[in-house]
Design a protein around this motif. Structure first.
Motif, PDB file in Angstrom:
ATOM      1  N   MET A 226       0.842  -1.190   0.000  1.00 42.46           N
ATOM      2  CA  MET A 226       0.000   0.000   0.000  1.00 42.46           C
ATOM      3  C   MET A 226       0.878   1.240   0.000  1.00 42.46           C
ATOM      4  SD  MET A 226      -2.774   1.268   2.840  1.00 42.46           S
ATOM      5  CE  MET A 226      -1.498   1.852   3.956  1.00 42.46           C
ATOM      6  N   LEU A 227       0.888   1.936  -1.131  1.00 46.60           N
ATOM      7  CA  LEU A 227       1.743   3.111  -1.268  1.00 46.60           C
ATOM      8  C   LEU A 227       0.954   4.385  -0.969  1.00 46.60           C
ATOM      9  CD1 LEU A 227       3.618   2.189  -4.559  1.00 46.60           C
ATOM     10  CD2 LEU A 227       4.424   1.914  -2.201  1.00 46.60           C
ATOM     11  N   THR A 228       1.615   5.324  -0.322  1.00 49.93           N
ATOM     12  CA  THR A 228       1.036   6.638  -0.072  1.00 49.93           C
ATOM     13  C   THR A 228       1.519   7.642  -1.109  1.00 49.93           C
ATOM     14  OG1 THR A 228       1.062   6.109   2.295  1.00 49.93           O
ATOM     15  CG2 THR A 228       0.685   8.405   1.696  1.00 49.93           C
ATOM     16  N   VAL A 229       2.758   7.488  -1.537  1.00 47.76           N
ATOM     17  CA  VAL A 229       3.385   8.406  -2.497  1.00 47.76           C
ATOM     18  C   VAL A 229       3.105   7.956  -3.922  1.00 47.76           C
ATOM     19  CG1 VAL A 229       5.607   9.290  -3.340  1.00 47.76           C
ATOM     20  CG2 VAL A 229       5.183   9.065  -0.872  1.00 47.76           C
ATOM     21  N   ASP A 230       2.789   8.908  -4.785  1.00 42.94           N
ATOM     22  CA  ASP A 230       2.612   8.668  -6.218  1.00 42.94           C
ATOM     23  C   ASP A 230       3.976   8.848  -6.889  1.00 42.94           C
ATOM     24  OD1 ASP A 230       2.176   9.028  -9.010  1.00 42.94           O
ATOM     25  OD2 ASP A 230       0.120   9.660  -8.643  1.00 42.94           O
ATOM     26  N   TYR A 231       4.560   7.766  -7.392  1.00 43.75           N
ATOM     27  CA  TYR A 231       5.906   7.826  -7.943  1.00 43.75           C
ATOM     28  C   TYR A 231       5.972   8.643  -9.228  1.00 43.75           C
ATOM     29  CZ  TYR A 231       7.865   4.668  -4.532  1.00 43.75           C
ATOM     30  OH  TYR A 231       8.314   4.133  -3.347  1.00 43.75           O
TER      31      TYR A 231
ATOM     32  N   ASP B  53      -8.876  -5.179   0.549  1.00 43.30           N
ATOM     33  CA  ASP B  53      -8.591  -4.072  -0.353  1.00 43.30           C
ATOM     34  C   ASP B  53      -7.117  -4.059  -0.763  1.00 43.30           C
ATOM     35  OD1 ASP B  53      -8.913  -1.585  -1.750  1.00 43.30           O
ATOM     36  OD2 ASP B  53      -8.143  -0.548   0.000  1.00 43.30           O
ATOM     37  N   ILE B  54      -6.210  -4.257   0.206  1.00 51.37           N
ATOM     38  CA  ILE B  54      -4.777  -4.200  -0.076  1.00 51.37           C
ATOM     39  C   ILE B  54      -4.327  -5.375  -0.933  1.00 51.37           C
ATOM     40  CG2 ILE B  54      -2.485  -4.330   1.005  1.00 51.37           C
ATOM     41  CD1 ILE B  54      -3.739  -2.796   3.391  1.00 51.37           C
ATOM     42  N   THR B  55      -4.852  -6.557  -0.650  1.00 51.11           N
ATOM     43  CA  THR B  55      -4.364  -7.752  -1.336  1.00 51.11           C
ATOM     44  C   THR B  55      -5.082  -8.036  -2.651  1.00 51.11           C
ATOM     45  OG1 THR B  55      -5.875  -9.157  -0.047  1.00 51.11           O
ATOM     46  CG2 THR B  55      -3.636  -8.823   0.822  1.00 51.11           C
ATOM     47  N   ARG B  56      -6.349  -7.696  -2.737  1.00 45.62           N
ATOM     48  CA  ARG B  56      -7.132  -8.021  -3.944  1.00 45.62           C
ATOM     49  C   ARG B  56      -7.496  -6.810  -4.784  1.00 45.62           C
ATOM     50  NH1 ARG B  56      -9.315 -13.155  -3.455  1.00 45.62           N
ATOM     51  NH2 ARG B  56      -9.833 -12.869  -5.650  1.00 45.62           N
ATOM     52  N   ARG B  57      -7.457  -5.636  -4.191  1.00 49.21           N
ATOM     53  CA  ARG B  57      -7.765  -4.372  -4.868  1.00 49.21           C
ATOM     54  C   ARG B  57      -9.091  -4.434  -5.648  1.00 49.21           C
ATOM     55  NH1 ARG B  57      -3.896  -0.812  -4.617  1.00 49.21           N
ATOM     56  NH2 ARG B  57      -4.635   0.361  -6.414  1.00 49.21           N
ATOM     57  N   PRO B  58     -10.194  -4.775  -4.982  1.00 43.44           N
ATOM     58  CA  PRO B  58     -11.492  -4.822  -5.677  1.00 43.44           C
ATOM     59  C   PRO B  58     -11.878  -3.441  -6.181  1.00 43.44           C
ATOM     60  CG  PRO B  58     -11.797  -4.930  -3.300  1.00 43.44           C
ATOM     61  CD  PRO B  58     -10.328  -5.061  -3.536  1.00 43.44           C
ATOM     62  N   TRP B  59     -12.461  -3.397  -7.366  1.00 53.81           N
ATOM     63  CA  TRP B  59     -12.728  -2.114  -8.011  1.00 53.81           C
ATOM     64  C   TRP B  59     -13.650  -1.241  -7.175  1.00 53.81           C
ATOM     65  CZ3 TRP B  59     -17.508  -0.285  -9.159  1.00 53.81           C
ATOM     66  CH2 TRP B  59     -18.565  -1.204  -9.192  1.00 53.81           C
ATOM     67  N   VAL B  60     -14.593  -1.852  -6.457  1.00 51.21           N
ATOM     68  CA  VAL B  60     -15.558  -1.051  -5.712  1.00 51.21           C
ATOM     69  C   VAL B  60     -14.870  -0.290  -4.577  1.00 51.21           C
ATOM     70  CG1 VAL B  60     -16.227  -2.963  -4.166  1.00 51.21           C
ATOM     71  CG2 VAL B  60     -17.807  -1.060  -4.580  1.00 51.21           C
ATOM     72  N   LEU B  61     -13.914  -0.932  -3.893  1.00 51.48           N
ATOM     73  CA  LEU B  61     -13.206  -0.250  -2.818  1.00 51.48           C
ATOM     74  C   LEU B  61     -12.183   0.739  -3.370  1.00 51.48           C
ATOM     75  CD1 LEU B  61     -12.627  -3.038  -0.142  1.00 51.48           C
ATOM     76  CD2 LEU B  61     -14.396  -1.284  -0.232  1.00 51.48           C
ATOM     77  N   ARG B  62     -11.546   0.402  -4.498  1.00 48.53           N
ATOM     78  CA  ARG B  62     -10.607   1.345  -5.118  1.00 48.53           C
ATOM     79  C   ARG B  62     -11.343   2.610  -5.569  1.00 48.53           C
ATOM     80  NH1 ARG B  62      -6.921   2.341  -3.660  1.00 48.53           N
ATOM     81  NH2 ARG B  62      -7.845   1.461  -1.817  1.00 48.53           N
ATOM     82  N   ALA B  63     -12.533   2.412  -6.136  1.00 50.27           N
ATOM     83  CA  ALA B  63     -13.316   3.567  -6.583  1.00 50.27           C
ATOM     84  C   ALA B  63     -13.774   4.404  -5.391  1.00 50.27           C
ATOM     85  CB  ALA B  63     -14.514   3.105  -7.403  1.00 50.27           C
ATOM     86  N   ALA B  64     -14.198   3.739  -4.318  1.00 49.22           N
ATOM     87  CA  ALA B  64     -14.639   4.460  -3.126  1.00 49.22           C
ATOM     88  C   ALA B  64     -13.484   5.244  -2.512  1.00 49.22           C
ATOM     89  CB  ALA B  64     -15.210   3.475  -2.106  1.00 49.22           C
ATOM     90  N   ASP B  65     -12.304   4.650  -2.483  1.00 52.50           N
ATOM     91  CA  ASP B  65     -11.136   5.324  -1.918  1.00 52.50           C
ATOM     92  C   ASP B  65     -10.803   6.592  -2.707  1.00 52.50           C
ATOM     93  OD1 ASP B  65      -8.873   5.230   0.002  1.00 52.50           O
ATOM     94  OD2 ASP B  65      -7.671   5.036  -1.814  1.00 52.50           O
ATOM     95  N   ARG B  66     -10.794   6.478  -4.032  1.00 61.23           N
ATOM     96  CA  ARG B  66     -10.490   7.654  -4.857  1.00 61.23           C
ATOM     97  C   ARG B  66     -11.541   8.742  -4.681  1.00 61.23           C
ATOM     98  NH1 ARG B  66      -9.039   3.521  -8.497  1.00 61.23           N
ATOM     99  NH2 ARG B  66     -11.082   3.651  -9.497  1.00 61.23           N
ATOM    100  N   LEU B  67     -12.802   8.339  -4.607  1.00 60.77           N
ATOM    101  CA  LEU B  67     -13.887   9.304  -4.461  1.00 60.77           C
ATOM    102  C   LEU B  67     -13.824  10.029  -3.117  1.00 60.77           C
ATOM    103  CD1 LEU B  67     -16.565  10.434  -5.661  1.00 60.77           C
ATOM    104  CD2 LEU B  67     -17.739   8.567  -4.472  1.00 60.77           C
ATOM    105  N   LEU B  68     -13.463   9.299  -2.065  1.00 61.85           N
ATOM    106  CA  LEU B  68     -13.507   9.854  -0.719  1.00 61.85           C
ATOM    107  C   LEU B  68     -12.199  10.515  -0.280  1.00 61.85           C
ATOM    108  CD1 LEU B  68     -15.456   6.965   1.052  1.00 61.85           C
ATOM    109  CD2 LEU B  68     -16.329   9.244   0.478  1.00 61.85           C
TER     110      LEU B  68
END
Length: 240
Positions: free
Chosen positions: A1-6, A206-221
């Motif tokens: 899980m990265l915090t920094v955008d390379y 979320d960290i291991t499987r990166r499901p789209w629904v949680l990835r989308a929610a994370d970006r939105l929030l």
């Protein structure tokens, strides 16, 4: 899980990168995968040894990029053992909130960054962190714990005073803010609480499987709930 955008940090293969306060090594490992010559530094001897072992294993397993190399060492953020301008890129992720003399640490980070180089600094975002402190003294009143809460303007102002120029920012890990609010409410040490365990399972998924629904929610929030503030800075070139 990265915090920094390379990509925002402008990382390129073959460059030299310092990961200060590397902890378990997540940012150092990604840098090595991208072919960067990374040095991971932590004040904790056990963390540095673990990071060194994993970096070496990545090289042995062929997981390092073609130009990549990795090393780890114990170090003091206030007295970094590197000459001026050693690194092309610097990462200090979730570190400065632990250091009493944060201005001195910022000055050291700026010193070892070459002119024209870039730095990413991440700290807990002000209001999610403030709520954790309000809910639990135990959350921060521990040896080595968080000793301050940064407002964005204060953080950026101190980094600019160290000679750096801000060029970007964002927030990250919105799904983690409610988890830590929950942990603070029930007691940070109470990891067996059923709600804490259930939320933790979701985060692991979320960290291991990166499901789209949680990835989308994370970006939105992230703009509203992001737990971490990430700022990107450049060290100006010396004027001729």
């Amino acid at each position: 899980m990265l915090t920094v955008d390379y990509d925002r940090l402008r990382v390129r293969p073959g460059e030299r990168l310092l990961d200060l306060g590397c902890g378990a090594g997540r940012h150092a490992f990604e840098a090595l995968r991208r072919g960067v010559r990374v040095v991971a530094v932590d004040a904790d001897d056990a963390e540095a040894k673990n990071a060194a072992g994993l970096l070496s294993a990545m090289v042995d397993d062929g997981q390092a990029g073609s130009d990549g190399a990795g090393a780890a060492a114990v170090g003091d953020a206030l007295h970094l053992p590197f000459p001026d301008g050693t690194f092309d890129r610097v990462i200090a992720a979730e570190v400065l909130e632990h250091i009493p003399e944060d201005r001195q640490a910022m000055a050291e980070l700026a010193r070892v960054l070459r002119p024209g180089g870039t730095m990413a600094v991440t700290v807990p975002r002000w209001y999610p962190e403030l709520l954790n402190w309000a809910l639990s003294d135990e959350y921060h009143s521990v040896p080595g714990g968080h000793i301050r809460i940064y407002r964005r303007a204060a953080l950026v102002g101190r980094l600019q005073a160290a000679g750096l120029r801000l060029y970007g920012r964002h927030h990250a890990h919105s799904l983690h803010s409610p988890y830590w609010w929950l942990r603070s409410a029930v007691g940070p040490a109470n990891t067996e609480h059923r709600l804490v365990r259930a939320y933790h399972r979701m985060l692991v998924w979320d960290i291991t499987r990166r499901p789209w629904v949680l990835r989308a929610a994370d970006r939105l929030l992230n703009p509203v709930l992001g737990k971490s503030l990430v700022v990107y800075l450049e060290k100006p070139q010396a004027r001729p």
